[in-house]
Scaffold this motif. Structure first.
Motif, short mmCIF file in Angstrom:
data_model
loop_
_atom_site.label_atom_id
_atom_site.label_comp_id
_atom_site.label_asym_id
_atom_site.label_seq_id
_atom_site.Cartn_x
_atom_site.Cartn_y
_atom_site.Cartn_z
N ILE A 97 -20.04 6.30 58.55
CA ILE A 97 -21.09 5.29 58.60
C ILE A 97 -22.27 5.75 57.74
N GLU A 98 -23.06 4.76 57.33
CA GLU A 98 -24.29 5.05 56.61
C GLU A 98 -25.39 4.14 57.14
N SER A 99 -26.54 4.73 57.40
CA SER A 99 -27.72 3.97 57.82
C SER A 99 -28.91 4.51 57.04
N ARG A 100 -30.08 4.00 57.31
CA ARG A 100 -31.26 4.37 56.53
C ARG A 100 -31.48 5.88 56.49
N SER A 101 -31.16 6.56 57.59
CA SER A 101 -31.45 7.99 57.67
C SER A 101 -30.34 8.88 57.13
N GLY A 102 -29.23 8.29 56.67
CA GLY A 102 -28.21 9.12 56.05
C GLY A 102 -26.79 8.76 56.46
N LYS A 103 -25.87 9.68 56.15
CA LYS A 103 -24.44 9.47 56.38
C LYS A 103 -23.94 10.33 57.54
N GLN A 104 -22.96 9.77 58.28
CA GLN A 104 -22.28 10.50 59.34
C GLN A 104 -20.79 10.18 59.29
N TRP A 105 -20.00 11.02 59.94
CA TRP A 105 -18.57 10.73 60.06
C TRP A 105 -18.02 11.45 61.29
N ASN A 106 -16.86 11.00 61.73
CA ASN A 106 -16.15 11.67 62.81
C ASN A 106 -14.69 11.23 62.75
N MET A 107 -13.83 12.00 63.41
CA MET A 107 -12.40 11.69 63.43
C MET A 107 -11.95 11.41 64.85
N VAL A 108 -11.17 10.37 65.04
CA VAL A 108 -10.60 10.05 66.35
C VAL A 108 -9.55 11.11 66.66
N ARG A 109 -9.70 11.78 67.80
CA ARG A 109 -8.76 12.86 68.10
C ARG A 109 -8.66 13.09 69.60
N LEU A 149 -28.07 6.80 66.01
CA LEU A 149 -28.73 6.28 64.81
C LEU A 149 -30.22 6.58 64.77
N GLY A 150 -30.73 7.27 65.78
CA GLY A 150 -32.17 7.51 65.80
C GLY A 150 -32.94 6.21 65.82
N SER A 151 -33.89 6.05 64.91
CA SER A 151 -34.70 4.84 64.86
C SER A 151 -34.07 3.74 64.00
N ASP A 152 -32.91 4.02 63.38
CA ASP A 152 -32.26 3.03 62.51
C ASP A 152 -31.70 1.89 63.35
N THR A 153 -31.93 0.68 62.91
CA THR A 153 -31.47 -0.50 63.65
C THR A 153 -30.29 -1.18 62.99
N MET A 154 -29.82 -0.63 61.88
CA MET A 154 -28.72 -1.25 61.14
C MET A 154 -27.81 -0.18 60.55
N VAL A 155 -26.49 -0.40 60.66
CA VAL A 155 -25.51 0.40 59.94
C VAL A 155 -25.18 -0.38 58.68
N THR A 156 -25.62 0.15 57.55
CA THR A 156 -25.45 -0.59 56.30
C THR A 156 -24.03 -0.52 55.77
N SER A 157 -23.30 0.52 56.16
CA SER A 157 -21.92 0.66 55.70
C SER A 157 -21.10 1.37 56.76
N LEU A 158 -19.91 0.85 57.04
CA LEU A 158 -18.97 1.49 57.95
C LEU A 158 -17.59 1.45 57.31
N GLU A 159 -16.98 2.61 57.16
CA GLU A 159 -15.66 2.69 56.54
C GLU A 159 -14.70 3.42 57.46
N VAL A 160 -13.49 2.89 57.56
CA VAL A 160 -12.43 3.54 58.33
C VAL A 160 -11.31 3.92 57.37
N GLU A 161 -10.97 5.21 57.37
CA GLU A 161 -9.80 5.66 56.62
C GLU A 161 -8.72 5.99 57.64
N TRP A 162 -7.64 5.19 57.62
CA TRP A 162 -6.57 5.31 58.61
C TRP A 162 -5.63 6.45 58.25
N PRO A 163 -4.85 6.95 59.21
CA PRO A 163 -3.95 8.06 58.94
C PRO A 163 -2.95 7.80 57.82
N ASP A 164 -2.60 6.54 57.60
CA ASP A 164 -1.64 6.24 56.53
C ASP A 164 -2.31 6.11 55.16
#
Length: 554
Positions: free
Chosen positions: A480-492, A509-524
């Motif tokens: 994900i990406e929001s105003r304060s930067g990028k984060q990621w995690n893996m489902v496990r 998200l801290g004070s951020d009220t919007m996720v500007t980008s969300l990307e999912v990379e699937w196992p395949d």
């Protein structure tokens, strides 16, 4: 803290008054939530080794209603003494309370249980349970309607060792969940050894007294059948004494690797070679031993990107006088233990840590660190006066620059209560956005701590549903990406000690009220990208259909 009670639609709800702005408090709601579980270690004076190990717990949504339920794993008496000891399945009532639904569920089977892993191994849309136990593990298929069926023999699983932690993963990316089981040592009551702290009275033996045991990897063949591929995959090591496992992709090649925490033996880092086999890289990577070249007493483990470097790092719970291991992934196949030079190492030196994990308790966007602590021998204070049997849990707040501070004294009186903790897990039990804590103790009660967040920080919760990939989306990476930067995690699956947390991913998200980008990379390898998602909502993403559900905080 003042407690306010009120009646809504016939439900009595108990809610903590909102903590002061900027504060976070954990409130013990075990009793008010209806959790009445007490662990039975079987302790009867013989001081058998398994009595020291305790057992784990897991959050799961077994009925697919969107609310995390709880399972607590139990031991039993060595000689039957009356009423059987059972694990406990608690249904989330959506109002801050839980109901014990164990009897008649199919999980009401007495065993000397140790650990639990949650995963939908047959992709039927219902999460199943694997429970490790002395004398033989159990695979329970979720039949729906709150019923489970023991399918262990039919599945071809035969692990009658000293199983501890377990984790589901799709190591060959064929869309079916495989299973890793950590085995501890070769022990049974007939071969129990006599050990002593003072040379006079019997004490609990340390693992050095016993031979190690091979951990197991079961390949999912489909049709409800599994094959033991431990040796073929390169994971068979009879010298290991394994207690914790975490799934991670430490080199970001898209294939899940395994870190295995060993007690008094070198830790293992198994690199996935993408051909059904693994190569052990723990020694070369710097995670096998302590800084001074000693194999520590490692218990639980977890992985997470605590400094937003884009790489998964490791935390390992160790024996007292050994401090936590906080291994920073340098990105070149090497890890560096940063605990000795940090607040984490100093604060954890005298603790014996079992359950351990990263989670963002204050929703500021930086994963914090929790450690569940407790010694194995109640007489330890006689020979080591600085070490206590009952110990305080530890909560380290991530300061956002790769540094942590000990925040245990600031989050409520619960963190000033010594206990003999073992398993630990987290989930958002009340769907208010923040993450709550579940802790098991050895021979004692389980504790459920509600997170009463007063920071006003925002969040987004993401649940994955696989299509071509496994149904739970395990191995999927969410960025994900929001105003304060990028984060990621893996489902496990797995992590902590003999326990499992909720499979949904919560991003602070801290004070951020919007996720500007969300990307999912699937196992395949497939990718999906979405933009401009509002904060404070639960999002379900289907591999085939995209976003299928968006729910605001109730």
């Amino acid at each position: 803290m003042k407690i306010i009670r009120f009646l809504v639609a016939g439900w009595i709800l108990a809610a903590a008054a909102t903590p002061p702005n900027g504060a976070v408090r954990f409130t013990d709601i075990t009793q008010s939530a209806g959790i009445r579980f007490k662990h039975n270690s079987g302790r009867a004076g013989k001081k058998y080794l398994p009595e020291t190990m305790g057992s784990g717990a897991a959050f799961l949504d077994y009925d697919n209603d969107g609310w995390p339920d709880i399972i607590l794993i139990n031991g039993k008496d060595w000689t039957p003494r009356g009423r059987p000891s059972l694990s406990a399945l608690y249904h989330n009532n959506h109002n801050g309370t839980f109901t014990d639904v164990t009897i008649g569920s199919g999980l009401d089977v007495e065993m000397y249980g140790m650990g639990v892993a949650v995963g939908d191994y047959d992709n039927d849309g219902r999460d199943d349970l694997y429970i490790t136990a002395l004398g033989g593990d159990h695979l329970f298929h979720n039949e729906g309607g709150g019923k489970f069926r023991d399918v262990t023999p039919a599945a071809g699983i035969h692990n009658a060792s000293f199983g501890t932690s377990a984790a589901w993963l799709d190591y060959d990316r064929d869309g079916k969940l495989d299973l890793f089981v950590a085995n501890y040592v070769q022990w049974d009551p007939r071969g129990d050894l006599w050990c002593s702290l003072d040379g006079v009275t019997k004490s609990y033996c340390t693992p050095e007294s016993y031979k190690g045991a091979e951990s197991k990897l079961y390949h999912n063949l489909g049709g409800g059948r599994f094959e033991d591929v431990s040796r073929k995959a390169g994971l068979s090591d009879p010298t290991s004494k394994s207690l914790g496992v975490t799934v991670l992709d430490y080199d970001n090649d898209g294939w899940p690797d395994l870190f295995v925490a060993n007690d008094t033996q070198p830790n293992k880092l198994y690199h996935n070679r993408r051909d059904g086999t693994f190569k052990e890289e723990g020694l070369a990577a710097g995670v096998a031993f302590s800084e001074d070249g000693v194999a520590r007493g490692a218990m639980g483990a977890d992985s997470g990107d605590y400094d937003r470097s884009g790489l998964p790092h490791l935390v390992v719970g160790n024996f007292s006088n050994q401090m936590l291991g906080l291994y920073h992934n340098e990105g070149n196949g090497l890890f560096v233990d940063e605990a000795p030079s940090s607040a984490v190492g100093r604060a954890s030196l005298l603790s014996l840590t079992f359950g351990v994990f990263f989670f963002d308790y204050d929703l500021d966007g930086y994963p914090d660190l929790f450690a569940a602590n407790g010694h194995i021998d109640e007489e330890i204070g006689r020979v080591q006066p600085k070490i206590q049997y009952r110990q305080l849990p530890l909560l380290f707040r991530n300061l956002g620059n790769g540094k942590f501070e000990n925040a245990s004294a600031r989050v409520g009186e619960q963190f000033q209560r010594p206990m003999v903790a073992r398993g630990a897990a987290y989930a958002d039990i009340d769907r208010d956005g923040d993450l709550d804590l579940l802790i098991t103790t050895n021979g004692g009660p389980a504790f459920l701590y509600r997170n009463d967040l007063g920071t006003g920080n925002h969040w987004i919760n993401v649940r994955t549903v696989g299509g071509r990939s496994n149904r739970d989306g395990m191995g999927a990476v969410v960025r994900i990406e929001s105003r304060s930067g990028k984060q990621w995690n893996m489902v496990r699956s797995g992590s902590s000690y003999s326990s499992q947390s909720d499979l949904a991913l919560t991003f602070g998200l801290g004070s951020d009220t919007m996720v500007t980008s969300l990307e999912v990379e699937w196992p395949d390898g497939a990718k999906q990208k979405f933009g401009n998602l509002g904060a404070n909502q639960f999002v379900t993403i289907d591999e085939a259909q995209g976003i299928v559900r968006k729910e605001p905080r109730p």
